[in-house]
Design an enzyme around this catalytic site. Sequence first.
Site: not given
Length: 404
Positions: A228-230, A270
């Site tokens: 997940s990008e976060n 990320s």
Amino acid sequence: MISSYVGENAEFERQFLTGELEVELTPQGTLAERIRAGGAGVPAFFTPTGYGTLIHKGGSPIKYNSDGTVQITSEPREDRVFNGRNYIMEEAITGDFSLIKAHKADEAGNLTFRLTANNFNQPMASAGKITIVEVEEIVPLGSIPPEDVHVPCIFVDRIIQRSGHQKRIEKVTLLAEDPGKKLSDSPRDRIIRRAALEFSDGMFANLGIGIPMMAANYISGITVTLQSENGILGLGPFPRAGEQDPDLINAGKQTVTLLPGSSLFSSDTSFGMIRGGHVDLTMLGGLQVSANGDLANWMIPGKMVKGMGGAMDLVGSPGTTVVVTMEHTARGSHKILPECTLPLTGTQVVDKIITEKCVFNVVKDVGLVLEEIAEGETLDSIKEATSAPFEVSPDLKPLQQIKM
């Protein structure tokens, strides 16, 4: 305002579209790296993200007039070729103040974050002349082990301890008791069942909100690590009622869990994973896809501006397979076109299109190749629903569906 994603903030979108607010929309990974570079004293860098789009060519709306016409647009970016690949130059971002949140600070100003609350806070801490930190707790020196310090005190100028603050969860998303039983033969569910077949053992994958994330419910018998990008690697299912945590969310703000062996990190790390080609599969939605694999999914000029978020970074990374899941048409309008008419997310980036009607592969120097067709559809019905030209695979199959 420099931002990557407006999302569901209707007031932000209204102010932007009516000319009350100037907004420079920037890919989320580029934004994270521009902030990190600013704090590290690097004035600019080259990235593949956004090449061939409005970010590269200029012309992205920054300010609208009150009548809806565009008053200010973005400037073109310098581009160069490195090792046969196209890149654009992005300049670093610094600020007079950095305002961030942390879980704990010690009396020296060392900071630690809890779960996914790191995100942009860590790079942002170094990018301001004065960094002001809101923390939940101030602890004595030595209370935070050195290896657990996320931001060293050299970047911190002021600390404010909050009290009586209740963390809100914007999107409480809970695990369904038996999600498989809810699938029907609706177009959406047909796409979900086909998309689930794209996963393979040992894969690292990033999934968009909606159909792609729903497809992950049907991963069985193989190991797929979701990113997940976060700042999550090893994303687990949605939590059960009562187990949700406001500091544990995915990039779409939904409450999630972590699997054994997972890891947490900042947004710049990320997107370094993504930009560096370490993610095997990206699956996301689309507004339009062209015959040569161009993707548009972030803006309808003058009407809808959600921002590109991390999509430009995800589709622009080398070595990542990009699968678009979407309904074949939108209220009768074609979405698979000879050329996209909406602002692009990426050029020649899509490898496969999965709709409720069929599956297309995008083949370099060939274009679209029809690989699977749903029951009840014919070549004529696919042609009628598809503006883009396509070839038919000699091994054309029925639309595959994961076995429940």
